[in-house]
Design a protein around this motif. Structure first.
Motif, short mmCIF file in Angstrom:
data_model
loop_
_atom_site.label_atom_id
_atom_site.label_comp_id
_atom_site.label_asym_id
_atom_site.label_seq_id
_atom_site.Cartn_x
_atom_site.Cartn_y
_atom_site.Cartn_z
N TYR A 13 0.81 -1.21 0.00
CA TYR A 13 0.00 0.00 0.00
C TYR A 13 0.85 1.27 0.00
N GLY A 14 2.16 1.14 0.13
CA GLY A 14 3.02 2.31 0.14
C GLY A 14 4.27 2.06 0.96
N ASN A 15 4.97 3.14 1.30
CA ASN A 15 6.20 3.01 2.09
C ASN A 15 6.27 4.18 3.06
N ASN A 16 7.11 4.00 4.07
CA ASN A 16 7.29 5.03 5.08
C ASN A 16 8.67 4.82 5.70
N SER A 17 9.12 5.79 6.48
CA SER A 17 10.45 5.69 7.07
C SER A 17 10.47 6.41 8.41
N GLY A 18 11.42 6.02 9.24
CA GLY A 18 11.69 6.69 10.51
C GLY A 18 13.14 7.14 10.55
N PHE A 19 13.41 8.23 11.27
CA PHE A 19 14.72 8.87 11.21
C PHE A 19 15.23 9.14 12.63
N THR A 20 16.51 8.88 12.85
CA THR A 20 17.14 9.23 14.12
C THR A 20 18.59 9.59 13.85
N VAL A 21 19.23 10.22 14.84
CA VAL A 21 20.62 10.67 14.72
C VAL A 21 21.45 10.01 15.80
N LEU A 22 22.61 9.51 15.42
CA LEU A 22 23.55 8.94 16.38
C LEU A 22 24.77 9.85 16.44
N LYS A 23 25.04 10.40 17.62
CA LYS A 23 26.14 11.33 17.82
C LYS A 23 27.17 10.67 18.72
N VAL A 24 28.43 10.63 18.28
CA VAL A 24 29.51 9.98 19.03
C VAL A 24 30.40 11.06 19.63
N ILE A 25 30.60 11.00 20.92
CA ILE A 25 31.49 11.94 21.61
C ILE A 25 32.74 11.21 22.07
N TYR A 26 33.87 11.96 22.17
CA TYR A 26 35.15 11.33 22.49
C TYR A 26 36.08 12.40 23.02
N ILE A 27 37.14 11.95 23.74
CA ILE A 27 38.14 12.89 24.22
C ILE A 27 38.93 13.39 23.02
N PRO A 28 39.53 14.55 23.10
CA PRO A 28 40.22 15.12 21.94
C PRO A 28 41.29 14.19 21.38
#
Length: 729
Positions: free
Chosen positions: A450-465
């Motif tokens: 009947y159609g398509n759909n999508s979900g979205f998220t963001v993965l942010k990685v933090i680290y010492i310099p």
């Protein structure tokens, strides 16, 4: 016309074959009496004819209905005027002009007067203008003109004459009416296959005057001659009793225009039909199952050939029923549209197409539903390097035949040693031992019929310099200014930059001896170096997660040479060295020009640089391209950091030696005049983890913070330097 003498017997013959007979005179029925006999037979007998027996007699015989035959009887009397009429009956249509004429023969004594009378309401009334005419010679005539006649002008008219012995007259009948209305036909064009039987319909319309005949004609050039009724094997019907014409065993020569003619005494009318040799209808359906989304319209198409009538039916509980016209359109066409699909509309629909030959039909099924719904549990995930994470998702309206796939920045994710993708019923994504390259946008795509759909998220990685220097050892002459290069990559944003000498912090901001050691300019500048500046230096950078350190960098201070040693050292060897260098550079320059003519843009690629490996670099394909250190594990990107705004300065086109180029990387003003960063095929997306946007393509991720502007950071960005052919001198 019959002529009889006065005082004689006269017989009138009908002249037509019939089952029954009856006679009329002047519109009145005649019965047997002393004047008439045999009034119900084919021959009417008049006894002792009198001059008053002049007039019109009608014989009606029964043959497929009552049919009329009219006769006029003239009684001669030589003592009275002899009157002659051209016709004993006149017929005219309404609105025509009628001229009634009579002629007088020679008599003794002569005719002295003539006039016309009309029988009206049982009386004969003189017609104005006809009784004052006098005739003195023989065979004189008079004429009565009637203009724009109507049905009221119908009746018996008498032409009267007079001699001194008396009067005589001769009567004629005038009939005024309309020709019949054209008959109707069931269908003007009829399709038929060769060898079949076809019936052409002809429906006579009501008329005041009875039809006298009906016949069919077939077009031949511009005429419609009557068909051959004698050919009983080919035709049947086509007459007053059976108006419809049936053509048997149709042949290709039967394809033509046909005309049904009807006539009465006033005229003829007709209707035409066309016979076309055709074919039985057929139907094709290109899509037999439709899966519309509930609430959307859907159109069902049947493609018919050789059909001219269409209809749709719906099947419920095995029975056909009409479609709901309040919710559909196109019920009598080849396409049926359901305006807003509901669950109750699911089922089988049948289309029908027909012509005169036969009917064809086909079936289409409607199965409605919903497109998938995708809900990811969190909009953003913030992780440290080495963490594990599972992205949970709730998916609705995804039956077994649905498909799913996870993508990072457009690339499909497959199960591997660090990443696991769930199945349709639980489409989670697990990432173990998170690395820097795992940062980015993650999208789950779900598709059903009947159609398509999508979900979205963001993965942010933090680290010492991640802190790097350009080399592990620097040798400089005493008394010159020295720059110890340092660069860093940090997420979150770094807070401080520190330098230590032999393990002791350097207060670069509290003395004029040093400069730099800031977030924007992390390299350390040492002015007027002396022997006491020798030692081991380390660059460290901090963020809220901790500290990152470079590898140790050893600074060696050399004493300057005396003028005599300089002259001795450089005079002779310098001449030889410069000569060799000029020759080498000439040929190298030719090679460089050739290669750069083949490629206008050179790219700088990085080697694998790990935490703390600050001195590593290598020479690339020619003397003008270098692999730069990188703070990520992605071999396709170069890491740069710092504020890179105001990039509108003109590109200078020149080549750089390694130390000079690396120095330029940490001096913003010179860098912006010498080097240009290019970002190709970038697309923008909003990153909900911070205030800003992300620009990305297949190998590049560009993160821009809107606040504060001075901290704009470009990460994992492909570095391109535009060059022209130059010599290194």
């Amino acid at each position: 016309m019959y002529i009889a003498d006065v005082s004689t017997e006269k017989r009138l013959y009908c002249g037509h074959t019939g089952t029954y007979y009856r006679w009329e005179r002047a519109g009145r029925r005649i019965y047997d009496n002393n004047l008439f006999s045999n009034t119900t037979s084919e021959v009417l007998t008049l006894s002792n004819v009198d001059r008053n027996d002049n007039g019109i007699y009608r014989c009606e015989y029964y043959h497929n209905g009552w049919q009329p035959a009219d006769f006029y009887l003239v009684v001669k009397d030589t003592r009275l005027p002899m009157i002659y009429l051209p016709s004993n009956q006149y017929v005219a249509v309404v609105g025509a002009v009628v001229r009634l004429k009579c002629t007088f023969g020679q008599t003794i004594p002569k005719t002295t007067a003539a006039w016309w009378t009309k029988f009206n309401n049982g009386l004969y009334m003189n017609l104005s203008g006809s009784d004052d005419q006098k005739y003195l010679g023989s065979f004189q005539s008079i004429q009565l003109n009637l203009f724009s006649v109507t049905e009221r002008d119908s009746g018996e008219y008498r032409c009267n004459g007079q001699t001194k012995n008396g009067q005589n007259f001769l009567a004629t009948q005038l009939m005024i009416g309309n020709k019949p209305q054209p008959p109707a036909t069931g269908k003007p064009i009829i399709n038929v296959m060769v060898g079949m039987e076809v019936t052409l319909s002809c429906i006579p319309q009501f008329a005041k005057t009875n039809l006298t005949s009906l016949w069919w004609g077939k077009k031949w050039y511009d005429d419609f001659p009557s068909i051959n009724y004698k050919n009983k094997n080919k035709y049947s019907g086509g007459n007053l009793s059976t108006p419809n014409l049936t053509i048997k065993q149709v042949h290709s020569s039967d394809a033509a225009d046909y005309r049904c003619n009807v006539a009465n005494i006033f005229g003829t009318s007709y209707v035409e039909s066309k016979v076309v040799i055709g074919r039985a209808p057929s139907v094709r359906v290109y899509k037999r199952v439709h899966n519309p989304v509930i609430g959307d319209p859907v159109t069902l198409d049947c493609v018919f050939t050789y059909a001219d009538k269409f209809c749709w039916k719906r099947v419920k509980n095995g029975q056909e029923e009409p479609v709901d016209t309040a919710r559909t359109s196109g019920e009598s066409t080849q396409s049926l549209t359901i305006q807003s699909v509901e669950q109750q509309d699911d089922g089988e629909y049948r289309c029908y197409g027909s012509n005169d030959i036969s009917t064809a039909n086909s079936a289409i099924t409607v199965l409605s539903g919903h497109p998938p719904v995708v809900n990811i549990s969190k909009d953003c995930y913030v992780l440290r390097v080495g963490d594990n994470v599972t992205i949970n998702v709730i998916v609705k309206h995804a039956p077994m035949e649905s498909t799913i796939n996870w993508r990072q920045e457009g690339n499909i994710i497959y199960n591997n040693t660090r990443q696991a993708v769930g199945e349709l019923r639980n489409p989670f994504l697990t990432i173990r031992n998170v690395e820097l390259k795992d940062a980015g946008n993650y999208t789950l795509f779900v598709k059903n019929k009947y159609g398509n759909n999508s979900g979205f998220t963001v993965l942010k990685v933090i680290y010492i310099p991640l802190v790097t220097t350009t080399t592990t050892k620097v040798e400089v002459n005493k008394g010159v200014d020295t720059v110890l290069f340092c660069s860093h990559d940090s997420n979150p944003t770094p807070t401080h930059v520190y330098w230590t000498k032999n393990g002791v912090n350097i207060s670069a901001h509290e003395t004029t001896k040093y400069n730099g050691s800031t977030i924007e300019s992390p390299s350390l500048v040492i002015y007027d170096t002396g022997t006491s500046d020798s030692g081991t230096y380390v660059c460290s950078v901090s963020n809220k997660l901790g500290f990152g350190y470079s590898k140790p960098l050893q600074l060696v201070i050399r004493d300057t040479l005396s003028s005599e040693r300089k002259e001795y050292s450089y005079k002779t060897p310098l001449i030889i060295t410069l000569s060799v260098i000029v020759i080498i550079l000439f040929f190298v320059g030719l090679m460089v020009c050739y290669k750069r003519r083949q490629r206008n843009i050179s790219h700088y690629e990085n080697p694998d640089v790990k935490q703390g490996d600050v001195h590593r670099y290598s020479t690339a394909r020619n003397v003008d391209e270098y692999d730069l250190p990188n703070q990520t594990d992605d071999n396709n990107t170069v890491g740069t950091t710092g504020s890179l705004d105001d990039r509108n300065e003109h590109n200078e086109t020149r080549s750089f030696m390694v130390p000079e180029f690396l120095k330029l990387l940490n001096e913003k003003d010179k860098y912006t005049r010498q080097v240009q960063l290019e970002f190709k095929n970038l697309s923008e997306s909003v990153n909900p983890c911070h205030s800003g946007s992300e620009y990305h393509n297949e190998t590049t991720s560009l993160m821009k913070h809107n606040n504060p502007a001075s901290n704009t950071t470009y990460q994992n960005t492909t570095l391109t330097i535009k060059e022209v052919c130059t010599f290194i001198l």
